[in-house]
Motif scaffolding. Structure first.
Motif, short mmCIF file in Angstrom:
data_model
loop_
_atom_site.label_atom_id
_atom_site.label_comp_id
_atom_site.label_asym_id
_atom_site.label_seq_id
_atom_site.Cartn_x
_atom_site.Cartn_y
_atom_site.Cartn_z
N GLY A 16 0.94 -1.32 -0.45
CA GLY A 16 -0.16 -0.12 0.42
C GLY A 16 0.85 1.42 0.17
O GLY A 16 1.82 1.07 -0.48
N ASP A 17 0.04 2.46 0.71
CA ASP A 17 0.99 3.69 0.64
C ASP A 17 2.54 3.57 1.34
O ASP A 17 3.20 3.84 0.91
CB ASP A 17 0.44 4.55 1.26
CG ASP A 17 -0.70 5.12 0.60
OD1 ASP A 17 -1.27 5.10 -0.45
OD2 ASP A 17 -1.82 6.33 1.09
N SER A 46 -9.08 6.52 -8.20
CA SER A 46 -9.07 5.92 -6.60
C SER A 46 -7.67 5.24 -7.03
O SER A 46 -8.13 3.37 -6.60
CB SER A 46 -10.47 5.39 -6.71
OG SER A 46 -11.25 6.51 -7.23
N ASN A 47 -6.94 5.28 -6.71
CA ASN A 47 -5.88 4.51 -7.58
C ASN A 47 -5.05 4.20 -5.65
O ASN A 47 -4.57 2.57 -5.97
CB ASN A 47 -4.81 5.45 -7.91
CG ASN A 47 -4.46 5.08 -9.72
OD1 ASN A 47 -4.72 4.00 -9.54
ND2 ASN A 47 -4.85 5.84 -10.52
N GLY A 48 -4.87 4.85 -5.12
CA GLY A 48 -4.45 4.73 -3.66
C GLY A 48 -4.55 3.65 -3.18
O GLY A 48 -4.52 2.30 -2.63
N ALA A 49 -5.69 3.61 -2.77
CA ALA A 49 -6.74 2.49 -1.85
C ALA A 49 -7.08 0.98 -2.40
O ALA A 49 -6.42 -0.22 -2.18
CB ALA A 49 -8.03 2.92 -1.63
C1 LIG Z 1 -6.77 13.59 1.04
C2 LIG Z 1 -6.08 12.58 -0.07
C3 LIG Z 1 -7.73 11.68 -0.92
C4 LIG Z 1 -7.43 10.25 -1.36
N1 LIG Z 1 -8.30 9.77 -2.31
C5 LIG Z 1 -8.42 8.69 -2.37
C6 LIG Z 1 -9.72 8.71 -2.95
O1 LIG Z 1 -9.59 8.85 -3.39
N2 LIG Z 1 -10.13 7.02 -3.38
C7 LIG Z 1 -8.20 6.19 -3.85
O2 LIG Z 1 -8.11 4.77 -3.87
N3 LIG Z 1 -7.38 6.52 -2.44
C8 LIG Z 1 -7.23 8.40 -1.82
N4 LIG Z 1 -6.60 8.43 -1.26
C9 LIG Z 1 -5.40 7.66 -0.76
C10 LIG Z 1 -5.87 5.86 0.31
O3 LIG Z 1 -6.87 6.81 1.30
C11 LIG Z 1 -4.95 5.49 0.21
O4 LIG Z 1 -3.52 5.29 -0.11
C12 LIG Z 1 -5.03 4.14 0.90
O5 LIG Z 1 -5.65 4.03 2.24
C13 LIG Z 1 -3.84 3.42 1.89
O6 LIG Z 1 -4.23 2.13 2.51
P1 LIG Z 1 -2.96 1.56 3.57
O7 LIG Z 1 -3.24 0.40 4.29
O8 LIG Z 1 -1.59 0.93 2.25
O9 LIG Z 1 -2.46 2.54 4.06
P2 LIG Z 1 -3.59 3.69 5.20
O10 LIG Z 1 -5.37 3.54 5.00
O11 LIG Z 1 -2.74 4.79 6.02
O12 LIG Z 1 -2.85 2.61 6.55
C14 LIG Z 1 -1.98 2.63 7.53
C15 LIG Z 1 -2.98 2.18 8.35
O13 LIG Z 1 -1.89 2.26 10.12
C16 LIG Z 1 -1.87 2.39 10.95
N5 LIG Z 1 -0.60 3.04 11.35
C17 LIG Z 1 0.49 3.04 11.19
N6 LIG Z 1 1.62 2.93 12.08
C18 LIG Z 1 1.48 2.68 12.91
C19 LIG Z 1 1.56 1.91 13.91
N7 LIG Z 1 3.06 2.22 14.14
N8 LIG Z 1 1.70 0.29 14.20
C20 LIG Z 1 -0.07 0.17 14.21
N9 LIG Z 1 -0.59 1.16 13.34
C21 LIG Z 1 0.24 1.89 12.65
C22 LIG Z 1 -2.13 4.14 11.01
O14 LIG Z 1 -3.45 4.69 12.28
C23 LIG Z 1 -3.60 3.41 9.23
O15 LIG Z 1 -4.64 2.88 10.00
C24 LIG Z 1 -6.48 9.69 -0.48
C25 LIG Z 1 -5.32 9.87 0.40
C26 LIG Z 1 -5.35 11.61 0.66
C27 LIG Z 1 -4.79 11.96 1.82
#
Ligand SMILES: Cc1cc2nc3c(=O)[nH]c(=O)nc-3n(C[C@H](O)[C@H](O)[C@H](O)COP(=O)(O)OP(=O)(O)OC[C@H]3O[C@@H](n4cnc5c(N)ncnc54)[C@H](O)[C@@H]3O)c2cc1C
Length: 141
Positions: free
Chosen positions: A31-32, A42-45
């Motif tokens: 992921g991120d 809608s890419n990141g998620a």
């Molecule tokens: C303003 C904005 C708009 C966006 N719009 C879109 C969109 O329209 N469509 C789309 O697809 N994507 C969108 N995104 C991107 C999308 O939100 C992310 O790409 C996606 O959430 C990434 O998922 P992830 O699971 O990798 O990370 P995250 O969703 O960030 O999950 C990581 C999790 O780990 C937790 N964490 C962090 N450190 C620790 C730790 N030390 N111990 C335990 N837990 C921890 C965090 O609290 C979080 O819950 C947007 C992002 C932003 C900022």
């Protein structure tokens, strides 16, 4: 290198240059954490979900977790790097830019007068192919 998206886009979001590896031993990224990208189309998620799908599949089919993580990385690092880099220059909403350029931002009655349905389909399908959402890609087991 963290790169300010406003270098290429006009709003303050950031992405990061693709990394050359995600996996160290039994730890990998997803992921991120692995591939922050400008969230257009809608890419990141969606890419995080595709990562999860591949990671789960490679772990399930391999008796060796080290090998499974490497296989996951091989498959997803190149694919997500293409999305990060494409989003900088030719994102899914490039279609809007094209319409803007062709019309000079003047009102128009019908989108067909600006762009043919075939062109619209090609725009959409070319991005789907990069992002991994094409019908063919999603149909693969
Ligand atoms: C303003 C904005 C708009 C966006 N719009 C879109 C969109 O329209 N469509 C789309 O697809 N994507 C969108 N995104 C991107 C999308 O939100 C992310 O790409 C996606 O959430 C990434 O998922 P992830 O699971 O990798 O990370 P995250 O969703 O960030 O999950 C990581 C999790 O780990 C937790 N964490 C962090 N450190 C620790 C730790 N030390 N111990 C335990 N837990 C921890 C965090 O609290 C979080 O819950 C947007 C992002 C932003 C900022």
């Amino acid at each position: 290198m963290i790169r300010a998206a406003e270098e290429v886009l006009e709003y303050p979001m950031v992405d990061q240059d693709p990394l050359d590896h995600w996996t160290v031993g039994r730890v990998t990224l997803l992921g991120d954490a692995a591939h922050p990208m400008v969230p257009r189309g809608s890419n990141g998620a969606a890419q995080a979900i595709l990562d999860g799908r591949v990671l789960a599949a490679r772990l399930a089919e391999s008796g060796d977790p080290y090998q499974a993580l490497r296989a996951y990385e091989t498959e997803r690092l190149a694919a997500t790097s293409r999305v990060v880099l494409t989003n900088r220059v030719n994102p899914p909403d490039a279609l809007l830019r094209e319409v803007y350029d062709r019309t000079g931002d003047r009102p128009f009655e019908r989108i067909d007068d600006v762009m043919s349905p075939e062109e619209i389909r090609r725009f959409s399908e070319s991005y789907q192919a990069v992002a991994g959402y094409s019908h063919a890609a999603l149909a693969r087991p």
